[in-house]
Design an enzyme around this catalytic site. Structure first.
Site, mmCIF file in Angstrom:
data_model
loop_
_atom_site.group_PDB
_atom_site.id
_atom_site.type_symbol
_atom_site.label_atom_id
_atom_site.label_comp_id
_atom_site.label_asym_id
_atom_site.label_seq_id
_atom_site.Cartn_x
_atom_site.Cartn_y
_atom_site.Cartn_z
ATOM 1 N N HIS A 145 0.841 -1.196 0.000
ATOM 2 C CA HIS A 145 0.000 0.000 0.000
ATOM 3 C C HIS A 145 0.883 1.254 0.000
ATOM 4 C CE1 HIS A 145 -3.391 2.610 1.385
ATOM 5 N NE2 HIS A 145 -2.415 3.238 1.992
ATOM 6 N N GLU A 146 1.918 1.243 0.836
ATOM 7 C CA GLU A 146 2.807 2.403 0.930
ATOM 8 C C GLU A 146 3.605 2.593 -0.359
ATOM 9 O OE1 GLU A 146 2.407 4.508 3.104
ATOM 10 O OE2 GLU A 146 1.152 3.286 4.393
ATOM 11 N N GLU A 232 -6.391 6.819 -1.288
ATOM 12 C CA GLU A 232 -6.265 5.657 -0.411
ATOM 13 C C GLU A 232 -6.814 4.411 -1.113
ATOM 14 O OE1 GLU A 232 -4.658 5.403 2.441
ATOM 15 O OE2 GLU A 232 -4.080 7.479 2.132
#
Lengths: 404, 190
Positions: A145-146, A232
């Site tokens: 995700h990062e 996100e």
């Protein structure tokens, strides 16, 4: 992804220009009110321009390091934290980033993570709490995700925005607070001297304080809006594409959101960067969620778990549409839109031992702090602090002597 | 008058030739760039495969210290590793590496039966390195195959296939590890 990168570039330019206009206006107002002359206004504008220039240079060159040290992050090498470092490398390869991001660790029991910097010069930071509660697959999901944020260049924009807006927010906080306390103190002292010039200067400083006090929360909220919620979702979708295993991130999000431990080092500036908003749990009121940078975590988990037949963006969009309707913004041109095969859990998962993982996470911190690790033959691991000056140490369990 | 018509026709002809020439150049350069990306992606896999080859002797030595009676498994691993190091070409390498993966998972299954070995710090570190390297191979293979797909499609579709034929661009192999050894569940012998 190209579309998302393009949007981030445009936002960065808009941010830098609007910061310039704001600073110049402030400079003109302050310069004018202090001296009350044309030259004063020009001088204020000149100084503000200079400040703007240095702020931009600072944000571009040092932004990553400033945000990392603000969060109390310490860099770790491969030898300090092999598994964490390996996972970052794996995701770097899956995302085809030009360079491996640096890996940082934050000492906190609150499980959280964030990324800063550009694709060729990025950094990923995780808390020790995250390492102690997540399994390898879950940690991989979080790192993916990062890395997704890094790849989409969200981190690049957030680093820039965090420094440029954050400097003003922090300065305003410090300034208004010092005005509040300092103002009362100086009022007492000025009552004895009764200096007219001092009073005028104080009035001006007071006006600046009020302006900053009004401006700061607006800027802080701007920062929240700057990183929209759709980013996100896009980073979650990227994580699914990189790992081909959305369940990893889903169960990681579940674990992280269940934790109620606050992250002490997070503040209004750094909060939007984290995978789950670290301030949300502390305040937990309805107004906050209106300005929230992060979509509700339960929703993110549900979307990831609905991806039953593939790991591509198409599948993520389908899951998103079935739960919320519509598509996630900015990802319509993602090349991996075609279906990608999901990865089954191939290898057997080792039994999850939270105590052991907490110990391992703390060992990473000790290694970063240059502790010496000695494995005794009796099975005990002796951790010697760096200030220990003796040449040898005896094992507390079996008494064997070890050279340091 | 016919001279003027001829002149115009000549100009049009030259114009067409220039446009085609430019298109040819751009397509050729685009194909070269794609081929280099494929080579770069392959280099990424190669780095990880080499890393795995370097790790194997260490792992075999560590396991040997605890599980002396598994010499058959050790020999199979050493042989498969030698074959994988020797192999050249994408297809041959993929086959050899697939077989190596198979025997390696058998070795790790053997290690499961020795509690002392499983508690060994050195072994645990090596195990993490090996499984991470396997992941890295999988992820770089993923990236390589994506790149090969783009390249192969480009040299097959009209009209860029004309440039590909003249320039001598040939289709590249996908790197598939899914062979029989990989598909079989590791058989554990006691």
């Amino acid at each position: 992804m190209w579309q998302a990168i393009q949007q981030n570039k445009i936002k960065s330019v808009i941010l830098i220009i609007s910061m310039g206009i704001l600073l110049v206006m402030l400079g003109a107002a302050i310069g004018g009110s202090v001296t009350g002359s044309q030259d004063g206004i020009l001088g204020g504008v000149f100084l503000a321009g200079l400040a703007w220039f240095f702020l931009t240079v600072l944000a571009v060159l040092e932004g990553k390091n400033i945000l990392l040290s603000l969060s109390g992050a310490r860099e770790v090498s491969h030898d300090d934290a092999p598994q964490l470092y390996n996972i970052v490398e794996e995701m770097r390869i899956a995302a085809a980033l030009p360079a491996t991001p640096k890996v940082f660790i934050i000492e906190s029991r609150a499980p959280n993570a964030f990324a800063v910097g550009t694709p060729s010069n990025a950094a990923v930071a995780v808390t020790t709490g995250l390492l102690s509660v997540l399994s390898r697959d879950e940690l991989q999901g979080v790192i993916a995700h990062e890395i997704g944020h890094v790849k989409n260049q969200d981190s690049r924009f957030m680093t820039l925005a965090g420094i440029m807006l954050g400097v003003i927010v922090v300065l305003a906080d410090v300034y208004t607070r010092s005005m509040f306390y300092g103002g009362m103190g100086s009022r007492r002292s000025s009552s004895s001297s009764r200096d007219g010039g001092g009073n005028q200067l104080q009035l001006i400083l007071f006006v600046i304080a009020i302006v900053l006090a009004i401006l700061a929360p607006i800027l802080a909220n701007l920062l929240y809006f700057a990183c929209s919620r759709s980013r996100e979702y896009l980073a979650d979708a990227s994580a699914a594409i990189f790992t081909r295993y959305p369940e990893g991130l889903a169960s990681a999000l579940e674990k992280i959101s269940r934790s109620t431990i606050p992250l002490e080092s997070a503040n209004r500036v750094t909060a939007p960067m984290y995978i789950i908003n670290p301030l949300n749990k502390a305040s937990g009121n309805a107004v906050f969620s209106l300005f929230s940078t992060h979509p509700p975590t339960e929703e993110r988990i549900k979307i990831l778990r609905t991806m039953a037949s593939g790991a591509g963006l198409g599948e993520y969009n389908k899951a998103y549409a079935s739960l919320k309707g519509g598509n996630i913004a900015g990802g319509s041109d993602l090349r991996s839109a075609e279906e990608l095969e999901l990865r089954g859990i191939k290898r057997e998962q080792p039994a999850f031992d939270r105590k052991q993982q907490t110990r391992d996470a703390n060992d990473i911190l000790l290694r970063v702090n240059k502790f010496n690790f000695i494995d005794c033959a009796c099975g005990l691991r002796i951790k010697v602090p760096p200030m220990f000056s003796a040449k040898s140490v005896n094992c507390p369990r079996c008494g064997a002597k070890h050279e340091i | 008058m016919s001279g003027a018509v001829l002149g115009i026709m000549a100009m049009v002809f030259i114009g067409i030739v220039v446009v085609i020439g430019l298109w040819f150049l751009m397509t050729y350069n685009g194909l070269v760039a794609l081929r280099n990306q494929v080579k770069n992606a392959w280099a990424q896999i190669d780095v990880q495969l080499k890393r795995r080859h370097d790790l194997i002797p260490n792992i075999v030595e560590t396991v040997k210290g605890y599980a002396k009676h598994e010499s058959g498994t050790f020999e199979a691993v050493v042989k498969a590793r030698a074959a994988a190091v020797q192999a050249s070409g994408v297809a041959a390498q993929a086959k050899a590496e697939g077989e190596l993966s198979g025997v390696l998972s058998r070795l790790m299954a053997v290690a499961e039966a020795y509690p002392d070995l499983k508690a060994n710090q050195n072994f645990l570190a090596l195990q993490e390195e090996l499984s991470s390297t396997e992941n890295k191979i999988a992820f770089s293979r993923q990236a390589y195959n994506d790149q090969v797909m783009i390249y192969n499609t480009r040299i097959q579709v009209i009209p860029s296939n004309i440039v590909a034929n003249i320039g001598g661009f040939t289709a590249m192999d996908l790197f598939e590890l899914k062979d029989e050894a990989q598909r079989q569940a590791p058989s554990v012998k006691f």
